[in-house]
Design an enzyme around this catalytic site. Structure first.
Site, PDB file in Angstrom:
ATOM      1  N   ASP A 256       0.984  -0.996   0.102  1.00 12.59           N
ATOM      2  CA  ASP A 256       0.022  -0.176   0.151  1.00 12.59           C
ATOM      3  C   ASP A 256       1.108   1.499  -0.021  1.00 12.59           C
ATOM      4  O   ASP A 256       0.165   2.478  -0.069  1.00 12.59           O
ATOM      5  CB  ASP A 256      -0.474   0.254   1.443  1.00 12.59           C
ATOM      6  CG  ASP A 256      -2.423  -1.149   0.850  1.00 12.59           C
ATOM      7  OD1 ASP A 256      -1.638  -1.918   1.053  1.00 12.59           O
ATOM      8  OD2 ASP A 256      -2.876  -0.475   0.420  1.00 12.59           O
TER       9      ASP A 256
HETATM   10  O1  MRU Z   1      -7.698  -3.218   2.713  1.00 10.72           O
HETATM   11  P1  MRU Z   1      -7.464  -3.577   1.255  1.00 10.72           P
HETATM   12  O2  MRU Z   1      -7.947  -4.790   0.563  1.00 10.72           O
HETATM   13  O3  MRU Z   1      -7.366  -2.107   0.424  1.00 10.72           O
HETATM   14  O4  MRU Z   1      -5.593  -3.904   1.005  1.00 10.72           O
HETATM   15  C1  MRU Z   1      -5.140  -4.396   0.047  1.00 10.72           C
HETATM   16  C2  MRU Z   1      -3.851  -4.579   0.582  1.00 10.72           C
HETATM   17  O5  MRU Z   1      -3.365  -4.426   1.351  1.00 10.72           O
HETATM   18  C3  MRU Z   1      -3.205  -4.543  -1.058  1.00 10.72           C
HETATM   19  O6  MRU Z   1      -2.254  -5.823  -0.949  1.00 10.72           O
HETATM   20  C4  MRU Z   1      -2.209  -3.422  -2.005  1.00 10.72           C
HETATM   21  O7  MRU Z   1      -3.443  -2.510  -1.877  1.00 10.72           O
HETATM   22  C5  MRU Z   1      -1.921  -3.945  -3.095  1.00 10.72           C
HETATM   23  S1  MRU Z   1      -2.956  -4.382  -3.908  1.00 10.72           S
HETATM   24  C6  MRU Z   1      -2.538  -4.320  -5.882  1.00 10.72           C
END
Ligand code: MRU
Length: 366
Positions: A256
């Site tokens: 993220d």
């Molecule tokens: O809470 P989320 O489902 O948005 O978290 C998503 C993640 O942690 C993913 O690993 C990250 O956003 C990368 S998605 C290509």
């Protein structure tokens, strides 16, 4: 429409696959305003760092598309300056929907810059069309960068496997980083897709990813739709036993936000997976497009961590499972220190050790 198409832009309309309903129902939801985009991101009807940013930008495009043709003096955006101000204001609002993923801010900065650069060069109608085009292009760009990083990750993992004379590899992953988290293809699951396309994927273990269950609901769905071999769901708490008893060639996870030193914020549980991989000498790869790399932060200590409502923990699919009255701690993300990223950081530009990241990004931003 493919079952795995999370974001659809067609005939000037934006639709998203409601990920709260997957895998039991596939419902596409129309997003007509910036506020609806903000809410869909906040409620996690769309999630995954790249998808969040693309839907945010396209929610602006959807609004502009609806007002195309109304450029009268009394219209909402009578001149380019007021249109630019509206776009900048909307982007600043969208950035607040979820704080940890940096992609929305990266695209907000880029779109604000673009809007500023075109505002004195055209009419309001032309400016709207340019902004809509810019946002639409994010879809194809994301798929292209995902494919490049997928191939880089595949090559690095296969190079290691060849040293042990292994033809096919088995991976472990967490959360969902695939088609559903991006415009298509995926980051960590992009590596999986590239391996599968070359018939080099031996198996994929996916962690359930409590409490939102991205692994069980979304990655398992992608694995079944794509027919990935030996795809196996694992409880989050079983991953130590898994690594202790099975041959796993590498862990692939998304990001993220990656700080300049390589520290990486990703879905809660990523850090413990990294610790366990280090204990079992399993290479740990962070797979991400450059849009999730935040060179303004020196280390992961400065990454804001989103905390989600306690109901996500106390209830499963609407049914209460935790004792009423208990307190909950529900961080949505954790930070994996760079030293645990032993395989490397896989990007569209190649695979880098965390200590190579600064230089690598600087050379690509020239
Ligand atoms: O809470 P989320 O489902 O948005 O978290 C998503 C993640 O942690 C993913 O690993 C990250 O956003 C990368 S998605 C290509």
């Amino acid at each position: 429409m493919s079952q795995l198409e999370a974001i659809v832009w067609k005939d000037g309309q934006l639709k998203i696959l409601d990920q709260l309903l997957l895998p039991t129902k596939s419902v596409h939801l129309r997003i007509e305003t910036v506020q609806q985009g903000w809410q869909a991101i906040q409620k996690m009807q769309v999630r995954g760092a790249p998808a969040i940013a693309i839907v945010g930008c396209l929610s602006i495009a959807a609004e502009l598309q609806a007002t195309l043709g109304d450029e009268s003096p009394g219209a909402q955006h009578p001149d380019c300056e007021s249109l630019h101000n509206y776009v900048s204001f909307s982007l600043a609002h969208l950035v607040t929907a979820r704080p940890t993923a940096v992609n929305m801010r990266t695209e907000a900065d880029a779109l604000t810059k673009y809007s500023s650069s075109v505002r004195n060069t055209c009419t309001v109608a032309e400016m709207k069309v340019k902004l809509i085009e810019w946002c639409k292009n994010l879809l194809a760009e994301d798929v292209a960068t995902n494919k490049r990083l997928g191939d880089h990750g595949m090559q690095s993992i296969l190079d290691d496997a060849q040293k042990e004379s292994r033809e096919k590899v088995t991976l472990v992953t967490i959360c969902n980083t695939g088609s559903l988290a991006t415009a298509g293809y995926g980051t960590a699951l992009g590596v999986v897709r590239s391996l599968h396309a070359k018939e080099k994927l031996g198996g994929l273990f996916m962690l359930e990813t409590r409490p939102y269950m991205q692994g069980a609901r979304l990655t398992a769905f992608e694995a079944v739709v794509e027919n990935w071999p030996n795809s196996t769901l694992v409880c989050d708490g079983a991953v130590g036993a898994l690594l202790n008893t099975h041959k796993v060639d590498a862990a692939v996870v998304g990001a993220d936000r990656v700080a300049a030193n390589g520290d990486t914020a990703n879905k809660i549980g990523t850090y413990q997976l990294a610790v366990l991989c280090a204990a079992h000498k399993v290479p740990f790869y962070v797979c991400t497009t450059a849009t999730s790399i935040d060179m303004t932060l020196e280390s992961g200590a400065a990454i804001p961590i989103e905390h989600r409502p306690q109901e996500e923990m106390t209830r499963v699919a609407g049914h209460r499972v935790a004792a009423p009255g208990i307190k909950c701690w529900n961080p949505a993300f954790d930070v994996t220190p760079a030293r645990l990223i032993t395989g490397g950081i896989v990007t569209e530009f190649g695979v880098f050790r965390p200590d190579q990241l600064k230089e690598a990004m600087a050379s690509h931003n020239k």
